[in-house]
Enzyme design. Structure first.
Site, PDB file in Angstrom:
ATOM      1  N   ALA A 152       0.824  -1.208   0.000  1.00 17.02           N
ATOM      2  CA  ALA A 152       0.000   0.000   0.000  1.00 17.02           C
ATOM      3  C   ALA A 152       0.861   1.263   0.000  1.00 17.02           C
ATOM      4  O   ALA A 152       0.484   2.289  -0.564  1.00 17.02           O
ATOM      5  CB  ALA A 152      -0.924  -0.005   1.213  1.00 17.02           C
ATOM      6  N   ASP A 170      26.271  19.431 -35.540  1.00 17.59           N
ATOM      7  CA  ASP A 170      26.967  19.411 -36.820  1.00 17.59           C
ATOM      8  C   ASP A 170      26.390  20.516 -37.703  1.00 17.59           C
ATOM      9  O   ASP A 170      25.270  20.985 -37.484  1.00 17.59           O
ATOM     10  CB  ASP A 170      26.783  18.042 -37.482  1.00 17.59           C
ATOM     11  CG  ASP A 170      27.485  17.952 -38.826  1.00 17.59           C
ATOM     12  OD1 ASP A 170      28.551  18.565 -38.968  1.00 17.59           O
ATOM     13  OD2 ASP A 170      26.952  17.289 -39.724  1.00 17.59           O
TER      14      ASP A 170
END
Length: 674
Positions: free
Chosen positions: A295, A341
């Site tokens: 629980a 790049d």
């Protein structure tokens, strides 16, 4: 063979025991296949990876204990196993989402194989044959020509044309093609760009023809190394993963302590007659402790986290981003620096003509006229504007632009073709030549004035090269003088209606020095290139920043362009071939400046990153001046008042002392190879 670039042709051939005139024998092919091999993550690993989380492990343990206790107590029915079943179902759904996402990412990485060639022209047993590229082995002799995709890493052994040029932007980021040769490389710690005698797998031949010996296949190629390094990246713990693990550890300790405490506190109740004995009482309170643990554990947390990350992954996938693992999506929120790049990422990797310079008139007004050209792809979509920004409705009506289109279409060995599968236009050949073909399409044709929309009515397949085909049908090519490093130019002899014309293109300093006349754009007249006019032209070009050595043209210091000069010459009728002596007394047509244009969406993306506090560093294999020009266009330098000390070449950075390198990294916005 890792050092083939540093060895001579004979040494490489001897290493593989191959005769360059006969190729490998069948026996050698079988031996090399066993010795060197021929040209993804297992599914079960992906599944188990989804359960590598502390909270998930605790939930599995709780479900297992609950399941065992239900069996021990002899409980039956759906309610007895409801709790462990629900936990396991949640965990299974969580794992399924993760596996599907990462499997899709692995498949996307596998698409790098699309850059590999399908077939190759191979010399074996003294005969050439066309074989699947997957059957190549080190030692095979392969012949390549214009348009060929390199099927494996290969060492050049024989040149079959004046030159061989290769587009290797996919590997190195260089926006222009690279000339290859046979000489061995003596550079220490040679990088891909230094290996001028190596043809790399996945790159494309844009000019020339040659033979080479295979030195690496599959994972043993440059492209294979990139693919494998992406697949083998070490999994780093992300900030979210780290926080969840810390929370899981803390929660596990607290729950374990509480459960033990609850069980110990109730030891006195173990003998309660209601339980039917001490052992049954102990088991009863142990089940209570386990129920308390289950629980207390937020079993929905892994599923919620996975769902949120999966939604982020789906959104990124729509933007063509590859996400290898779900937690990596969360790292974007912690990103402070992005290294990007340039070629093909920030730019389109499609060379395009953006400016044209012609001589307008030697008598009236300014002698030189400039035109802007729009359009950044290989599609014939774009317009031509004069210096006032007015669009030219019929560019082919202007004499110089018309002859520039002719020269661009005829003095050209590249191809443009529409690919219906990809829905785009593809090139075969040198990028600069392809840019000239696209320019010819944008200029259009004479005689279409009465029907300006005629070209737009053609199918995409026909429109891709319609104007180029028109000029090729009008002029018959008779002879070609190929480009050479000494002359820095190319010429083609064409025949048209009892007239022979030679069209030439090349480096501005080479072409202009051979010109004695100039074509005027105002009236189509040809006037002598006098000493005073030549000086005025050179002064004009120098004011535009023309660098004769690097073939770069800088307009107002803001835009760095690759420059070509175009010229023509009326030749005697019936001349069968061209000679070097013919390349003189030319008539100057004009000058074209081209560049690899930035993607339209990049500037806004850069602005978004800067607004979010993310620093972007552009890393490229291209030269510094070209890269700086692109960075200005995309806004990479907008936040800098003075960008000195923010742009470095590899050599400049390596020369800095260690402390200054650390300081340079704090300010760096651009890093180039040279």
């Amino acid at each position: 063979m890792e050092d083939a670039y540093a060895r001579s042709v004979s040494e490489v051939l001897d290493f593989f025991g191959v005769d360059s005139t006969k190729g490998l024998t069948d026996i050698q092919v079988a031996q090399h296949a066993r010795l060197y091999g021929r040209n993804g993550t297992p599914f079960w690993k992906l599944v188990f990876k989804q359960f590598d989380d502390l909270l998930v492990k605790i939930l599995i343990a709780a479900a297992f204990v609950s399941f065992v206790l239900a069996l021990i107590n002899g409980e039956t029915g759906l309610t007895a196993f409801l709790e462990p079943s629900v936990i396991l179902l949640i965990l299974a759904a969580n794992a399924a989402v993760g596996v599907i996402t990462e499997t899709n990412a692995e498949k996307a990485l596998e698409e790098l194989r699309a850059y590999q060639a399908d077939i190759a022209t191979v010399l074996r047993n003294g005969c050439f044959s066309i074989l699947p590229a997957t059957e190549l082995v080190p030692g095979d002799i392969v012949e390549v020509s214009v348009g060929s995709k390199i099927p494996a890493d290969m060492r050049m052994i024989e040149m079959l044309s004046d030159q061989l040029r290769v587009d290797q932007a996919i590997l190195t980021g260089e926006s222009s093609s690279v000339e290859k040769d046979l000489e061995s490389t003596i550079a220490t710690n040679a990088v891909y760009q230094d290996k001028t005698n190596i043809l790399f797998s996945g790159t494309v031949v844009v000019a020339g023809r040659a033979r080479a010996v295979v030195i690496g296949v599959g994972a043993n190629t440059a492209m294979g190394n990139i693919r494998d390094s992406m697949l083998r990246t070490d999994d780093e713990v992300t900030p979210l993963k780290k926080k969840l693990d810390e929370f899981g550890t803390f929660l596990a300790k607290v729950i374990a302590g509480i459960c033990v405490l609850v069980w110990i506190v109730n030891i006195g109740h173990f003998r309660d007659p209601a339980h039917g004995g001490f052992l049954r009482g102990a088991i009863h309170y142990f089940k209570i402790a386990v129920a308390l643990a289950v629980a207390a554990i937020p079993e929905g947390l892994p599923a919620v986290v996975t769902t949120c990350l999966a939604l982020g992954t789906k959104r990124m996938a729509r933007l063509n981003a590859i996400v290898r693992s779900l937690p990596s999506v969360e790292t974007l929120g912690c990103t402070t620096v992005i290294c990007s790049d340039k070629t093909g990422t920030l730019t389109t990797n499609m060379m395009s003509v953006s400016k044209i310079c012609v001589v307008n008139s030697v008598q009236h007004g300014p002698p030189v006229a400039e035109f802007e050209v729009s359009g950044t792809t290989y599609a014939p979509e774009g317009f031509i504007f004069d210096s006032n920004g007015t669009q030219l409705e019929f560019p082919a009506q202007l004499p110089c632009l018309l002859h520039i289109a002719m020269c661009s279409a005829l003095c050209n060995e590249s191809l443009l073709q529409y690919n219906p599968d990809k829905g785009s236009i593809e090139k075969i050949g040198e990028s600069t030549e392809v840019a000239l073909r696209v320019l010819a399409e944008k200029v259009g044709l004479p005689g279409f004035d009465s029907m300006p929309s005629a070209l737009n009515m053609l199918s995409k397949h026909e429109r891709a090269s319609y104007c180029n085909h028109y000029w090729e049908n009008q002029f018959k090519k008779v002879s070609v003088l190929e480009f050479s490093r000494d002359r820095k130019m190319m010429s083609v002899l064409c025949s048209h209606k009892q007239m022979d014309i030679m069209f030439s293109k090349g480096a501005p300093e080479s072409v202009i020095s051979r010109c004695t006349n100039i074509l005027c754009n105002s009236d189509g007249s040809t006037v002598p290139l006098t000493a005073s006019l030549r000086a005025e032209l050179e002064s004009r070009f120098n004011s535009l920043g023309l660098d004769n050595l690097s073939l770069l043209l800088s307009f107002a210091g803001k835009e760095t362009l690759r420059c070509l000069a175009l010229a023509l010459k009326i030749m005697p009728m019936g001349q069968p071939t061209l000679s070097l002596e013919d390349e003189k007394d030319l008539t100057f047509i004009g000058l074209v400046g081209m560049l690899d244009p930035p993607r339209e969406e990049v500037r806004n993306a850069m602005l978004s990153c800067m607004t979010a506090g993310i620093r972007v560093i552009v890393v490229t294999g291209d030269n510094k001046s070209t890269a700086e020009s692109v960075c200005r266009k995309i806004g990479a330098f907008d936040h800098l008042v003075d960008f000195s000390g923010c742009s470095y070449t590899a050599a400049e950075f390596e020369e800095l002392p260690a402390m200054q390198q650390t300081m340079a990294l704090q300010r760096m916005a651009l890093f180039t190879r040279y």
